[in-house]
Design a protein around this motif. Structure first.
Motif, PDB file in Angstrom:
ATOM      1  N   LEU A   8      31.158   7.027 -10.343  1.00  0.00           N
ATOM      2  CA  LEU A   8      30.544   5.988 -11.194  1.00  0.00           C
ATOM      3  C   LEU A   8      29.124   6.424 -11.544  1.00  0.00           C
ATOM      4  O   LEU A   8      28.166   6.143 -10.814  1.00  0.00           O
ATOM      5  N   ASP A   9      29.024   7.123 -12.656  1.00  0.00           N
ATOM      6  CA  ASP A   9      27.759   7.737 -13.042  1.00  0.00           C
ATOM      7  C   ASP A   9      26.641   6.703 -13.091  1.00  0.00           C
ATOM      8  O   ASP A   9      26.793   5.644 -13.700  1.00  0.00           O
ATOM      9  N   TRP A  48      27.687  16.491 -10.487  1.00  0.00           N
ATOM     10  CA  TRP A  48      29.127  16.234 -10.308  1.00  0.00           C
ATOM     11  C   TRP A  48      29.879  17.509  -9.972  1.00  0.00           C
ATOM     12  O   TRP A  48      30.874  17.477  -9.219  1.00  0.00           O
ATOM     13  N   ALA A  49      29.426  18.646 -10.521  1.00  0.00           N
ATOM     14  CA  ALA A  49      30.070  19.913 -10.145  1.00  0.00           C
ATOM     15  C   ALA A  49      29.835  20.201  -8.659  1.00  0.00           C
ATOM     16  O   ALA A  49      30.721  20.719  -7.966  1.00  0.00           O
ATOM     17  N   ASP A 223      45.695   4.218   1.888  1.00  0.00           N
ATOM     18  CA  ASP A 223      44.835   4.819   0.864  1.00  0.00           C
ATOM     19  C   ASP A 223      43.366   4.616   1.218  1.00  0.00           C
ATOM     20  O   ASP A 223      43.000   3.649   1.889  1.00  0.00           O
ATOM     21  N   GLU A 224      42.545   5.544   0.726  1.00  0.00           N
ATOM     22  CA  GLU A 224      41.090   5.410   0.888  1.00  0.00           C
ATOM     23  C   GLU A 224      40.437   5.466  -0.483  1.00  0.00           C
ATOM     24  O   GLU A 224      40.850   6.248  -1.349  1.00  0.00           O
ATOM     25  N   LEU A 225      39.415   4.644  -0.661  1.00  0.00           N
ATOM     26  CA  LEU A 225      38.649   4.643  -1.903  1.00  0.00           C
ATOM     27  C   LEU A 225      37.219   5.072  -1.601  1.00  0.00           C
ATOM     28  O   LEU A 225      36.609   4.596  -0.643  1.00  0.00           O
ATOM     29  N   LEU A 226      36.702   5.986  -2.420  1.00  0.00           N
ATOM     30  CA  LEU A 226      35.305   6.431  -2.293  1.00  0.00           C
ATOM     31  C   LEU A 226      34.623   6.255  -3.642  1.00  0.00           C
ATOM     32  O   LEU A 226      35.082   6.795  -4.652  1.00  0.00           O
ATOM     33  N   LEU A 227      33.559   5.462  -3.671  1.00  0.00           N
ATOM     34  CA  LEU A 227      32.733   5.296  -4.870  1.00  0.00           C
ATOM     35  C   LEU A 227      31.489   6.157  -4.710  1.00  0.00           C
ATOM     36  O   LEU A 227      30.881   6.167  -3.645  1.00  0.00           O
ATOM     37  N   LEU A 228      31.092   6.853  -5.777  1.00  0.00           N
ATOM     38  CA  LEU A 228      29.929   7.726  -5.707  1.00  0.00           C
ATOM     39  C   LEU A 228      29.116   7.632  -6.984  1.00  0.00           C
ATOM     40  O   LEU A 228      29.666   7.378  -8.056  1.00  0.00           O
ATOM     41  N   SER A 229      27.814   7.906  -6.864  1.00  0.00           N
ATOM     42  CA  SER A 229      27.031   8.149  -8.078  1.00  0.00           C
ATOM     43  C   SER A 229      26.215   9.416  -7.891  1.00  0.00           C
ATOM     44  O   SER A 229      26.027   9.905  -6.776  1.00  0.00           O
ATOM     45  N   ALA A 255      26.786   5.829  -2.240  1.00  0.00           N
ATOM     46  CA  ALA A 255      28.159   6.136  -1.812  1.00  0.00           C
ATOM     47  C   ALA A 255      28.713   4.942  -1.062  1.00  0.00           C
ATOM     48  O   ALA A 255      27.990   4.273  -0.312  1.00  0.00           O
ATOM     49  N   SER A 256      29.994   4.660  -1.264  1.00  0.00           N
ATOM     50  CA  SER A 256      30.622   3.515  -0.614  1.00  0.00           C
ATOM     51  C   SER A 256      32.095   3.854  -0.398  1.00  0.00           C
ATOM     52  O   SER A 256      32.750   4.357  -1.309  1.00  0.00           O
TER      53      SER A 256
END
Ligand SMILES: [Zn+2]
Length: 305
Positions: A8-9, A48-49, A223-229, A255-256
């Motif tokens: 999530l930029d 992101w890379a 399942d696992e969810l990872l949110l990042l910026s 991060a979440s």
């Protein structure tokens, strides 16, 4: 079992609290250490890379130089001040950039291994790694805003694109996928457009939070969810940003995760994801079952040679 990674930029740790959006606060959440390389603040394709490869920009080779038209100083300048320019000035700056840059350059893709090269791993779009077109589309929208595109059209196109990306993410949870990743540029684009419009930016956070809620509801028990910026966004209305340029990138990356731990640095994400995916034994790496398709009909129709 799938480890789903939503990039999530510009999701900003401070603005999550400022807007008080619970959707982004999963089991473990907090700041994510990020970096700047070719610019004084974190730059989207570089970071992101790194997230996908675990490598720094010197190693993955994706940097601001030659990766996009966004590194044009005139457009970057325009992006910070778009909200305060007159209509006429916006158009002039936008056209100036188009004329000066001519043929646009494509966002580069690293040739180094990433977390999406693993068996059963999939990626929809991810800057610096796979399919830069959705990011370029979001950049085009920001450019169109600088040339006078209205709010309704901007939000319809931007959140329409987000809906496709979140819909793809939910669908992957129904397939034997070990790691799935997608980059969503909506909060960065909305931040550049609405850095001095608190109500509009809050609505953008709430809309993306709603998409996250839908994904959380779709998660299976394993399942696992990872949110990042990659960075956050400075605004005119968030008190800690007083004296800074609104619509410039902040250092408040986030991060979440639904798990009991989360990555602490953009360099640690790949190892975190792969260790979670590796603990799974349910998908296996069996040979995919072939499909017996009657090709005669398709030849008659001209669909295949
Ligand atoms: Zn970014």
């Amino acid at each position: 079992m799938t480890v789903l990674v939503l990039a999530l930029d510009a999701l900003d740790e401070g603005l999550i609290d400022h807007f008080d959006i619970d959707a982004f606060r999963l089991e473990s959440s907090g700041s994510l250490e990020t970096y700047a390389h070719t610019k004084p603040v974190p730059y989207t394709p570089e970071v992101w890379a790194t997230v996908a490869t675990g490598l720094g920009p010197e190693e993955h080779g994706i940097s601001a130089a030659g990766t996009s038209e966004w590194d044009n100083p005139a457009l970057e300048f325009a992006s910070r001040f778009t909200g305060r320019l007159s209509e006429g000035t916006r158009g002039t700056l936008g056209k100036f950039v188009r004329t000066r840059t001519g043929e646009r350059e494509r966002i580069g893709e690293t040739d180094r291994e990433s977390m999406f090269d693993a068996d059963d791993a999939v990626v929809h779009n991810w800057p610096g790694v796979h399919d830069g077109r959705p990011l370029q589309y979001a950049w085009d929208l920001m450019n169109a805003v600088s040339e006078g595109m209205g709010r309704s059209e901007f939000e319809r196109d931007l959140f329409g694109q987000s809906a496709e990306q979140f819909g793809w993410a939910r669908e992957m949870l129904h397939h034997p996928v070990s790691v799935a990743g997608v980059h969503v540029h909506a909060l960065d684009a909305a931040g550049h457009a609405y850095a001095d419009d608190e109500a509009a930016f809050r609505r953008a956070y709430e809309r993306i939070g709603g998409f996250v809620d839908e994904v959380v509801d779709a998660l299976g028990p394993d399942d696992e969810l990872l949110l990042l910026s990659d960075h956050g966004m400075r605004t005119a209305f968030y008190p800690p940003d007083a004296g800074e340029d609104p619509a410039s990138h902040s250092w408040r990356a986030y991060a979440s995760a639904t798990a009991e731990s989360r990555p602490n640095s953009v360099y640690d994400v790949r190892a975190w994801v792969e260790s979670r995916a590796a603990t799974d034994t349910s998908t296996g790496a069996d040979v995919d079952e072939a499909i017996e398709m009657p090709t005669d009909r398709l030849r008659e129709l001209g669909y295949i040679e």
